[in-house]
Design an enzyme around this catalytic site. Structure first.
Site, short mmCIF file in Angstrom:
data_model
loop_
_atom_site.label_atom_id
_atom_site.label_comp_id
_atom_site.label_asym_id
_atom_site.label_seq_id
_atom_site.Cartn_x
_atom_site.Cartn_y
_atom_site.Cartn_z
N GLY A 10 0.83 -1.20 0.00
CA GLY A 10 0.00 0.00 0.00
C GLY A 10 0.86 1.25 0.00
O GLY A 10 1.99 1.24 -0.49
N THR B 246 3.12 4.53 1.20
CA THR B 246 4.26 4.75 2.09
C THR B 246 3.79 5.33 3.42
O THR B 246 4.33 5.00 4.48
CB THR B 246 5.28 5.67 1.41
OG1 THR B 246 5.79 5.00 0.24
CG2 THR B 246 6.45 5.99 2.33
N LEU B 247 2.78 6.19 3.38
CA LEU B 247 2.25 6.79 4.60
C LEU B 247 1.76 5.73 5.56
O LEU B 247 2.11 5.73 6.75
CB LEU B 247 1.11 7.75 4.24
CG LEU B 247 0.40 8.42 5.42
CD1 LEU B 247 1.37 9.35 6.16
CD2 LEU B 247 -0.83 9.20 4.95
N VAL B 248 0.96 4.79 5.08
CA VAL B 248 0.45 3.72 5.94
C VAL B 248 1.57 2.76 6.33
O VAL B 248 1.61 2.25 7.45
CB VAL B 248 -0.70 2.97 5.25
CG1 VAL B 248 -1.17 1.79 6.10
CG2 VAL B 248 -1.88 3.92 5.00
N GLY B 249 2.51 2.53 5.41
CA GLY B 249 3.64 1.67 5.71
C GLY B 249 4.42 2.14 6.92
O GLY B 249 4.88 1.33 7.74
N GLU C 288 5.70 -3.34 0.78
CA GLU C 288 5.80 -2.99 -0.65
C GLU C 288 4.96 -1.74 -0.82
O GLU C 288 3.73 -1.78 -0.76
CB GLU C 288 5.29 -4.15 -1.51
CG GLU C 288 5.70 -4.04 -2.97
CD GLU C 288 4.65 -3.37 -3.81
OE1 GLU C 288 4.85 -2.16 -4.09
OE2 GLU C 288 3.66 -4.00 -4.17
N CYS D 140 1.61 0.62 -8.21
CA CYS D 140 2.67 1.22 -7.42
C CYS D 140 3.93 1.46 -8.25
O CYS D 140 4.70 2.37 -7.98
CB CYS D 140 2.98 0.36 -6.21
SG CYS D 140 3.26 -1.37 -6.61
#
Length: 497
Positions: free
Chosen positions: A242, A244-247, A265, A299
């Site tokens: 998903g 980068t913010l949620v990662g 990822e 992505c």
């Protein structure tokens, strides 16, 4: 319609039984709090059906089922048997390909033709990892004549997996395949925008012979179910695809809880570089596919096209012509290339980026507007006259929007190509082997395509540099994400003292 299943007929006439419940411990069940949420058809903005919503309590129940299976009979199942189960699951995907593709077109909005490609890829991925199951070996290490040293690759345990909405079933297979091949158990959360195909896939788990509790599939929201998975003290590993913010939040949650292993990822802002000597017909075809495939919801999309000065004007003219040929419309029409964006939220976000590009002084060469009046359709959009510091050239838009930028030479291309915080993928178009190798080596990207784009193969690792993630999906490298190494030292000689 029951509380746990609904009969659905898709626009292409496919009639099937859609599971609505949470798949926990081998059965579909209602959520603990009785909550449901609607999934929306992005083509007409109307509800399809309501599915059960997982809460933190449901995550606890699913994790308990996965732990019980992992500590119980699942650990005694031979690797070869696990492999046969995955192969059987792949066979069932192929048997139900028309249903699964129709679900993806309905729930996600992707072209039915592209959806069939996703199903074939998902089945192939499961079959690939089925083949790996009994080929994961340790080493014997010779240190001296009085010690036998060897290593074992052991499963990590209970794995939490959180998948995105852009490739719902394909990502389901990417996550499930290596986890099951290596002997783990799974709690997988589908995206709230696209839960239907993952739930249907859960319905064939038992038919494939996979025991209860080994694979648990839940539907729910990231802020509730996803957060519960990330923070859970009895989940040994979390895998997320998903933004980068949620990662970042998942990585923080893993650190704050039990230091669970993490693979991520994440996003991308990938350069697709076209040199003067490129075959322009080939480059145009791949550049178009690189950004507009799957409605730009990839992505690794080639969302920054860099074109060398000598062919820039010709390339722009040809790209405009090609983009206008992409058929946008009904995902169930076989000649449709681009369907709707997945949701109102995503539609609004993309349109905001388009407006920002206009306000920043970039030129809209093609598109830039909504397509039609119903559904989340956006015209294929090409921006020219952009600079590297523009928001549309730095941030992931995740839609059918591409910027085209001019460069002078190899060094300039490398500099611009590496000028974002992402490093997921890149493309190079040239007839010069030296240029291709030099530039591919210099680009900070996990995947580089030469004279092609977006050709992801499940035998080849996929993942990012920089802020595009941690670890690798696919290929043999993905197996490393789901095993841990145990070293055994066996003393053969006499007592030390």
């Amino acid at each position: 319609m029951s509380d746990l299943f609904a009969t659905i007929t898709t626009p292409n006439g496919v009639k099937y039984e859609q599971p609505l419940g949470l798949f926990i411990d081998g059965e579909f069940v209602k959520g603990a709090e009785g909550k449901t949420f609607e999934t929306i058809n992005p083509s007409n903005e109307k509800p399809i059906v309501a599915v059960h919503e997982a809460t933190e309590k449901d995550v606890d129940t699913a994790v308990a089922a996965a732990r019980k299976a992992f500590e119980g009979s699942w650990r005694q199942v031979t690797p070869s048997t696990r492999g046969r189960m995955l192969t059987k699951l792949a066979d069932l995907f192929e048997r139900d390909a028309e249903i699964l593709a129709s679900i993806e077109a309905l729930d996600n909005g992707k072209s039915i033709t592209m959806a069939h490609g996703d199903i074939a890829g998902a089945a192939g991925c499961l079959r690939y990892y089925g083949g790996w199951a009994d080929k994961i070996h340790g080493q014997t290490i010779d240190t001296n004549s009085e010690t036998l040293n060897y290593t074992r690759h052991e499963p990590i345990g209970v794995c939490g997996q959180i998948i995105p909405w852009n490739f719902p079933l394909l990502m389901w297979a990417w996550k499930i395949g290596p986890a099951i091949a290596t002997g783990n158990t799974v709690v997988i959360k589908t995206a709230e925008q696209t839960p239907l195909s993952g739930l249907y896939a859960a319905n064939v788990i038992k038919e494939a012979g996979i025991p209860a509790g080994v694979v648990n599939v839940i539907s729910g929201f990231g802020r509730v179910a996803g957060s519960a998975i990330s923070h859970h003290m009895d989940i040994d590993k979390v895998a997320f695809t998903g933004s980068t913010l949620v990662g970042r939040t998942i990585l923080q949650a893993a650190a704050k809880s039990n230091l669970k292993k993490v693979t991520l990822e994440l996003g991308g802002k990938s350069p697709n570089i076209v040199f003067n000597d490129a075959d322009i017909d080939n480059a145009i075809s791949w550049a178009n596919f690189g950004i507009f495939y799957n409605h730009g919801q990839c992505c690794c999309a080639g969302s920054r096209i860099l074109v060398q000065e000598g062919i820039y004007d010709k390339f722009i003219a040809r790209l405009k012509e090609r983009a206008l040929q992409n058929k946008v419309g009904d995902p169930f029409a076989k000649d449709t290339f681009q369907g709707p964006q997945v949701s109102q939220l995503q539609f609004d976000r993309i349109m905001e980026y388009i407006q920002h590009g206009k306000d920043a002084g970039a030129t809209v060469a093609v598109g830039g507007e909504r397509h039609g009046t119903e559904g989340y359709f956006i015209q294929p959009t090409v921006f020219t006259d952009v600079t590297s510091d523009m928001k549309i050239n730095q941030e992931e838009i995740f839609g059918p929007v591409v910027t085209v930028q001019k460069f002078k030479d190899v060094e300039d291309a490398i500099k611009i190509g590496n000028s974002t915080s992402y490093g997921l993928a890149a493309g190079i178009h040239t007839k010069d082997v030296t240029t291709a190798i030099r530039v591919s080596n210099a680009l900070r990207a996990g995947t580089v395509w030469v004279n092609s784009y977006n050709l992801i193969q499940y035998q080849v690792p996929f993942g990012g540099f920089k802020e595009s993630g941690i670890g690798r999906e696919l290929g043999s490298y993905a197996l490393e994400n789901y095993t841990q190494i145990k070293a055994v030292h066996y003393r053969l000689g006499d007592a030390l003292f």
